[in-house]
Design a protein around this motif. Structure first.
Motif, mmCIF file in Angstrom:
data_model
loop_
_atom_site.group_PDB
_atom_site.id
_atom_site.type_symbol
_atom_site.label_atom_id
_atom_site.label_comp_id
_atom_site.label_asym_id
_atom_site.label_seq_id
_atom_site.Cartn_x
_atom_site.Cartn_y
_atom_site.Cartn_z
ATOM 1 N N LYS A 100 46.022 37.755 48.236
ATOM 2 C CA LYS A 100 45.002 38.804 48.143
ATOM 3 C C LYS A 100 44.841 39.274 46.706
ATOM 4 C CE LYS A 100 46.059 40.793 52.593
ATOM 5 N NZ LYS A 100 46.339 42.003 53.321
ATOM 6 N N MET A 101 45.973 39.423 46.011
ATOM 7 C CA MET A 101 45.931 39.895 44.625
ATOM 8 C C MET A 101 45.244 38.870 43.715
ATOM 9 S SD MET A 101 49.662 41.707 44.376
ATOM 10 C CE MET A 101 49.637 41.852 42.620
ATOM 11 N N ILE A 102 45.578 37.595 43.891
ATOM 12 C CA ILE A 102 44.974 36.546 43.055
ATOM 13 C C ILE A 102 43.467 36.472 43.293
ATOM 14 C CG2 ILE A 102 44.849 34.044 42.696
ATOM 15 C CD1 ILE A 102 47.919 34.010 43.193
ATOM 16 N N TYR A 103 43.055 36.503 44.561
ATOM 17 C CA TYR A 103 41.624 36.433 44.864
ATOM 18 C C TYR A 103 40.895 37.672 44.343
ATOM 19 C CZ TYR A 103 41.517 32.113 47.570
ATOM 20 O OH TYR A 103 41.545 30.788 47.938
ATOM 21 N N ALA A 104 41.515 38.836 44.494
ATOM 22 C CA ALA A 104 40.874 40.075 44.033
ATOM 23 C C ALA A 104 40.719 40.079 42.515
ATOM 24 C CB ALA A 104 41.682 41.280 44.489
ATOM 25 N N SER A 105 41.741 39.627 41.800
ATOM 26 C CA SER A 105 41.683 39.660 40.332
ATOM 27 C C SER A 105 40.776 38.577 39.755
ATOM 28 C CB SER A 105 43.092 39.549 39.740
ATOM 29 O OG SER A 105 43.655 38.294 40.029
ATOM 30 N N SER A 106 40.487 37.550 40.521
ATOM 31 C CA SER A 106 39.640 36.450 40.027
ATOM 32 C C SER A 106 38.182 36.582 40.464
ATOM 33 C CB SER A 106 40.177 35.112 40.547
ATOM 34 O OG SER A 106 41.512 34.937 40.185
ATOM 35 N N LYS A 107 37.906 37.479 41.400
ATOM 36 C CA LYS A 107 36.586 37.528 42.040
ATOM 37 C C LYS A 107 35.432 37.747 41.067
ATOM 38 C CE LYS A 107 34.941 41.094 44.112
ATOM 39 N NZ LYS A 107 34.648 42.221 44.948
ATOM 40 N N ASP A 108 35.507 38.759 40.219
ATOM 41 C CA ASP A 108 34.371 39.079 39.348
ATOM 42 C C ASP A 108 34.079 37.949 38.375
ATOM 43 O OD1 ASP A 108 33.882 41.468 40.602
ATOM 44 O OD2 ASP A 108 35.087 42.645 39.208
ATOM 45 N N ARG A 109 35.120 37.378 37.822
ATOM 46 C CA ARG A 109 34.960 36.253 36.890
ATOM 47 C C ARG A 109 34.309 35.067 37.606
ATOM 48 N NH1 ARG A 109 34.720 31.853 34.954
ATOM 49 N NH2 ARG A 109 35.972 30.850 33.368
#
Length: 139
Positions: A100-109
């Protein structure tokens, strides 16, 4: 080019397939997956134009995060056919915290790589991305 926040790169195929969906309507949907070992977002599944919304939602794993793009066709109250490209950040409650953390931190980029997204949804279970929700956000 890796994302400074999460270090994720975006495979060229992700952008190419999105452009085909947007310009040529070659696909109904695209499901994207983060390959942690390669630190890269890749295309996991392409939905044919004939596939339904049910096919799309069935292609999202129940216990793992994904990004997805869905080409949503609808008819307005004025009887005008319209289409919206919907970006869905799928993050089920049952998925691993790290994921969840990886997907959340990569989403905007990642989303910035896909030029032409018109609606964005964050969903933790199927009811948060039902056709009724998509339609209400698209009109």
């Amino acid at each position: 080019m890796a994302n400074a926040a999460s270090g994720m790169a975006v495979h060229d195929d992700c952008k190419l397939k999105f452009l085909e969906l947007k310009a040529k309507r070659t696909y109904r949907f695209i499901v994207y997956k983060i390959e942690e070992k390669q630190k890269e977002v890749i295309v996991e599944k392409l939905g044919e134009p004939t596939e339904s919304y049910e096919d799309f939602s069935a292609s999202l794993p129940a216990n793992e995060c994904r990004y997805a793009v869905y080409d949503f066709d609808f008819v307005t109250e004025e009887n005008v056919p319209k289409s919206r490209i919907v970006f869905i950040a799928w993050s089920p409650d049952t998925s691993k915290v790290r994921s969840k953390m990886i997907y959340a931190s990569s989403k905007d980029r990642f989303k910035r790589e896909l030029d032409g997204i018109q609606v964005e949804l964050q969903a933790t279970d199927p009811t948060e991305m039902g056709l009724d929700v998509i339609k209400s956000r698209s009109t």
